[in-house]
Design a protein around this motif. Structure first.
Motif, PDB file in Angstrom:
ATOM      1  N   THR A  33      28.104  55.066  35.452  1.00  0.00           N
ATOM      2  CA  THR A  33      28.669  53.886  36.118  1.00  0.00           C
ATOM      3  C   THR A  33      29.692  53.192  35.217  1.00  0.00           C
ATOM      4  O   THR A  33      29.683  53.365  33.990  1.00  0.00           O
ATOM      5  CB  THR A  33      27.560  52.871  36.458  1.00  0.00           C
ATOM      6  OG1 THR A  33      27.013  52.367  35.221  1.00  0.00           O
ATOM      7  CG2 THR A  33      26.447  53.509  37.284  1.00  0.00           C
ATOM      8  N   ASP A  35      29.713  50.061  34.643  1.00  0.00           N
ATOM      9  CA  ASP A  35      28.925  49.137  33.801  1.00  0.00           C
ATOM     10  C   ASP A  35      28.498  49.815  32.495  1.00  0.00           C
ATOM     11  O   ASP A  35      28.579  49.225  31.414  1.00  0.00           O
ATOM     12  CB  ASP A  35      27.650  48.683  34.546  1.00  0.00           C
ATOM     13  CG  ASP A  35      27.955  47.614  35.594  1.00  0.00           C
ATOM     14  OD1 ASP A  35      29.090  47.106  35.589  1.00  0.00           O
ATOM     15  OD2 ASP A  35      27.065  47.302  36.405  1.00  0.00           O
ATOM     16  N   GLU A  36      28.028  51.054  32.623  1.00  0.00           N
ATOM     17  CA  GLU A  36      27.566  51.792  31.429  1.00  0.00           C
ATOM     18  C   GLU A  36      28.732  52.098  30.484  1.00  0.00           C
ATOM     19  O   GLU A  36      28.583  52.012  29.264  1.00  0.00           O
ATOM     20  CB  GLU A  36      26.897  53.098  31.857  1.00  0.00           C
ATOM     21  CG  GLU A  36      25.537  52.904  32.492  1.00  0.00           C
ATOM     22  CD  GLU A  36      25.003  54.186  33.132  1.00  0.00           C
ATOM     23  OE1 GLU A  36      23.781  54.388  33.055  1.00  0.00           O
ATOM     24  OE2 GLU A  36      25.787  54.983  33.687  1.00  0.00           O
ATOM     25  N   ALA A  38      31.486  50.355  30.175  1.00  0.00           N
ATOM     26  CA  ALA A  38      31.856  49.082  29.533  1.00  0.00           C
ATOM     27  C   ALA A  38      30.873  48.733  28.414  1.00  0.00           C
ATOM     28  O   ALA A  38      31.267  48.358  27.308  1.00  0.00           O
ATOM     29  CB  ALA A  38      31.891  47.964  30.582  1.00  0.00           C
ATOM     30  N   GLU A  39      29.574  48.880  28.718  1.00  0.00           N
ATOM     31  CA  GLU A  39      28.538  48.548  27.725  1.00  0.00           C
ATOM     32  C   GLU A  39      28.661  49.438  26.494  1.00  0.00           C
ATOM     33  O   GLU A  39      28.623  48.965  25.353  1.00  0.00           O
ATOM     34  CB  GLU A  39      27.154  48.716  28.358  1.00  0.00           C
ATOM     35  CG  GLU A  39      26.033  48.195  27.483  1.00  0.00           C
ATOM     36  CD  GLU A  39      24.654  48.430  28.102  1.00  0.00           C
ATOM     37  OE1 GLU A  39      23.701  48.456  27.319  1.00  0.00           O
ATOM     38  OE2 GLU A  39      24.557  48.612  29.337  1.00  0.00           O
ATOM     39  N   LYS A  45      33.019  44.407  31.772  1.00  0.00           N
ATOM     40  CA  LYS A  45      33.305  45.311  32.893  1.00  0.00           C
ATOM     41  C   LYS A  45      34.735  45.105  33.412  1.00  0.00           C
ATOM     42  O   LYS A  45      35.433  46.057  33.772  1.00  0.00           O
ATOM     43  CB  LYS A  45      32.285  45.064  34.014  1.00  0.00           C
ATOM     44  CG  LYS A  45      32.420  46.008  35.192  1.00  0.00           C
ATOM     45  CD  LYS A  45      31.339  45.710  36.220  1.00  0.00           C
ATOM     46  CE  LYS A  45      31.475  46.553  37.457  1.00  0.00           C
ATOM     47  NZ  LYS A  45      30.406  46.247  38.432  1.00  0.00           N
TER      48      LYS A  45
END
Length: 203
Positions: A33, A35-36, A38-39, A45
């Motif tokens: 994803t 989100d992942e 970005a993290e 994000k």
């Protein structure tokens, strides 16, 4: 000269490429994803969407960026050999070494690239074919010069031989990393060098 904001943006993109390539190599494209990514990259994000319209565009640019680095590395090896007065066969040998060094440095990207070459109906398929051809074209150019200079047989099929050399390096390097990681890059290069020079039969 690049502005500091341009340099910052390039550094952010580099972080996103590295995060994406590692995650996608681990989990696959669909399961990864934004989100992942970005993290893993240590950014918000929104930063991903500021740099890329979508996850698909990020991946497409990642492929373009990675194969661009490989192409530049192959070209630099060939030009360096020519500048030193080396033969075209020596230039091809230097390109094999450069290809192995690239794959040793970016193993996750190489796994991803090879896997994607065999998939169809992907949004980035046409981009992948274009960037692959750019890498192969660098090898074709050296083969063509070798034929013109009489170093190589005029009977060789230049496009197929160039594709075979690039494929040989990619597959051999992945095999080396997956199944024979104890071997050094010098050792693997020596084996492929013999193959290039047509001495595998021992004659």
């Amino acid at each position: 000269m690049e502005s500091s904001s341009g340099t910052r943006r390039q550094a952010t993109r580099q972080k996103l490429y590295e995060a994406a390539v590692t995650l996608i190599a681990e989990k696959g494209f669909s399961a990864t994803t934004v989100d992942e990514i970005a993290e893993r990259a240590g950014v918000a994000k929104g930063t991903v969407y500021y740099n890329f319209k979508s996850k698909t565009e990020l991946f497409e640019e990642l492929l373009r960026h990675g194969v661009g680095l490989l192409t530049a590395s192959l070209r630099s090896a060939a030009e360096g050999t020519k500048e030193r007065g080396g033969t075209r066969v020596e230039a091809l040998d230097a390109m094999i070494r450069a290809g192995l060094a690239f794959i040793d440095r970016y193993p996750a990207f190489t796994q991803l690239y090879v896997a994607e070459l065999w998939r169809t109906n992907r949004a980035w398929q046409s981009t992948l074919l274009v960037v692959r051809q750019e890498a192969v074209a660098v090898v074709e150019e050296v083969l063509r010069e070798g034929v013109e200079l009489g170093e190589l047989s005029g009977e060789i099929d230049i496009p197929l031989t160039a594709a075979a050399l690039v494929g040989m390096v990619l597959v051999a390097a992945l095999d080396w990393q997956a199944f024979q990681p104890g071997r050094s890059i010098d050792d693997v290069h020596s084996a492929l060098s013999l193959l290039l020079r047509g001495r595998v039969s021992g004659r």
